[in-house]
Design a protein around this motif. Sequence first.
Motif, PDB file in Angstrom:
ATOM      1  N   ARG A  48      25.655  -8.694 -70.030  1.00 15.47           N
ATOM      2  CA  ARG A  48      25.524 -10.093 -70.427  1.00 15.47           C
ATOM      3  C   ARG A  48      24.182 -10.640 -69.971  1.00 15.47           C
ATOM      4  O   ARG A  48      23.674 -10.277 -68.909  1.00 15.47           O
ATOM      5  N   SER A  92      27.841 -14.335 -77.575  1.00 13.35           N
ATOM      6  CA  SER A  92      29.265 -14.016 -77.400  1.00 13.35           C
ATOM      7  C   SER A  92      30.030 -15.189 -76.805  1.00 13.35           C
ATOM      8  O   SER A  92      31.237 -15.316 -76.979  1.00 13.35           O
ATOM      9  N   ALA A 142      20.839  -0.038 -76.512  1.00 13.38           N
ATOM     10  CA  ALA A 142      21.381  -1.335 -76.918  1.00 13.38           C
ATOM     11  C   ALA A 142      20.425  -2.032 -77.875  1.00 13.38           C
ATOM     12  O   ALA A 142      19.200  -1.977 -77.709  1.00 13.38           O
ATOM     13  N   HIS A 162      28.253  -2.555 -71.385  1.00 13.28           N
ATOM     14  CA  HIS A 162      28.080  -3.923 -71.872  1.00 13.28           C
ATOM     15  C   HIS A 162      27.339  -4.735 -70.815  1.00 13.28           C
ATOM     16  O   HIS A 162      27.706  -4.713 -69.634  1.00 13.28           O
ATOM     17  N   THR A 200      25.253  -3.905 -76.037  1.00 16.09           N
ATOM     18  CA  THR A 200      26.045  -2.718 -75.722  1.00 16.09           C
ATOM     19  C   THR A 200      25.252  -1.459 -76.022  1.00 16.09           C
ATOM     20  O   THR A 200      24.709  -1.300 -77.123  1.00 16.09           O
ATOM     21  N   VAL A 212      25.749 -10.610 -75.297  1.00 16.03           N
ATOM     22  CA  VAL A 212      26.209  -9.313 -74.808  1.00 16.03           C
ATOM     23  C   VAL A 212      25.572  -8.218 -75.647  1.00 16.03           C
ATOM     24  O   VAL A 212      25.670  -8.231 -76.883  1.00 16.03           O
ATOM     25  N   ALA A 262      21.192  -3.785 -70.370  1.00 18.69           N
ATOM     26  CA  ALA A 262      22.025  -2.672 -70.840  1.00 18.69           C
ATOM     27  C   ALA A 262      21.228  -1.373 -70.875  1.00 18.69           C
ATOM     28  O   ALA A 262      21.703  -0.316 -70.418  1.00 18.69           O
ATOM     29  N   ASP A 305      30.808   3.060 -73.157  1.00 17.19           N
ATOM     30  CA  ASP A 305      30.077   1.901 -73.670  1.00 17.19           C
ATOM     31  C   ASP A 305      29.683   1.019 -72.494  1.00 17.19           C
ATOM     32  O   ASP A 305      30.527   0.640 -71.669  1.00 17.19           O
TER      33      ASP A 305
END
Length: 483
Positions: A129, A238, A231, A127, A52, A50, A140, A125
Amino acid sequence: MPATSSQQVSGEAPGVILSLLRYWRSSLLVVLLCAALGFGVSLLLPEQYVATAELGLTDPRGSNIFTQGGGALPQDLERYTARQQSLVTSARTFERTRERLDSDISVDELYDRVSVSSAVDGVIDVHARGSTPEEAQDVANAVTVAYGEASRATVRDEVARAIAAIEESREEVIDDLRTAQRRLEADPRNALLQEQVDTTVDQLNALNQRVNEIQVNGAAFDDGVEYLLSARRPEEPSEPQPLRNAAVAGLLGLVLAGVVSWIRADRHRAADEGDAPEQVLGSPMLGAVPDLRPTEDLAALSDPASAAAEAYQFAAASLQYLFRDGVVLVTSAGRGDGKTVSAASLAAVAARDGSRVVLVDGDARSHGLTRRLLGPAGESSPGLTEVAAGSVRWQDVVGTVSLAEGVVLPFVPAGGDAATLASLFRTQGMADAIAHLRETYDLVVIDCSALLAVADVASLATHADGIVLVVSRGTPLKALEAV
């Protein structure tokens, strides 16, 4: 039917915690197995990373784009942040994201892999994956850039709508100005008409100024992004998290173990403490007798001052309160519950109190009472079975047992083995023998077989006035329910 017990019992199922403690070994095994399963499954799952990115939004309250001409964007920062979060995860933004990514990712996949959050109003924010750190980082950052483009287009739309709304008012003012000018040309010296023309011109200039301000502010507001923190490449995956998943699986295992333990405890409720026999049987409790060592289980016969004698004294008093005279059967749900000791002790205590009592061994299958009082040789003595068969008179089988303080207790042994005891106990010979005993003695105490083992008690019950059920600690309550 009155009931006496060698130990009171509890009718309520134990709580979950007590059930877990009771079956702690199996519960611990369930928890460990679930934790191991959670850990093992985690190792089989593909890694997920992940990344961000952070978007700082321009405060809409600092621009009049959204207040002039009925602009649609909210002035409240919290509402504006929520609206922009929706824009980040909109199809409009994701379509632009796909164009920026050099992959075949679909909009539906982006919906699944991209999420947003906002801990502070005005900050979003983003996020994303991915199966690799680079993929998560690229997605991201692509989303934030695509959001800027979508937001810029939204601002332009708002500017256009605001100007369009002002243009409608401007056209009305221009029409009013032309009308006023025509009327002034017809009457040049009319001061009121001149004032109306001047006022209308001022209104038109104000509208033109507002259009210019909106255009300038729209250009300054641009995409509404105050700052952008791109990011970074994530260092650790994660997912999966084996330790966390093992802990969660262990907690679920604990819940499962608690449920299973509670069900097991409920199914195996046993004599402990409380008034469960009364609840299950619907009969009064005659008394409670403490646990006795094998060497002192018949202490009530030889030692009137013993704890056993005192306990049975109370039970015998309760029994005589219910039955001043008559025939009482002493039995239990299963073997080994102490019915033989209880029958002998109740009869001995009642005899010591001055009642005319006869003790009868009605368990011709085990001869337990006969063996305890007369020894192994007594098993061959004629007794109840011979009386029931009509081969001997009842007077010929009544012997005596010497108790403490010179008290003598009449006793009828079980007699020889019989193939069909249940039917034998229903004969006229048995009925006559019981009738003679009833006439001769105040209380006839008969030690019977266990209720759930054979049908002998049901046959003897036709001659009895009451039944005493002995319940020992550990007796399953389901056995009492079966009674």
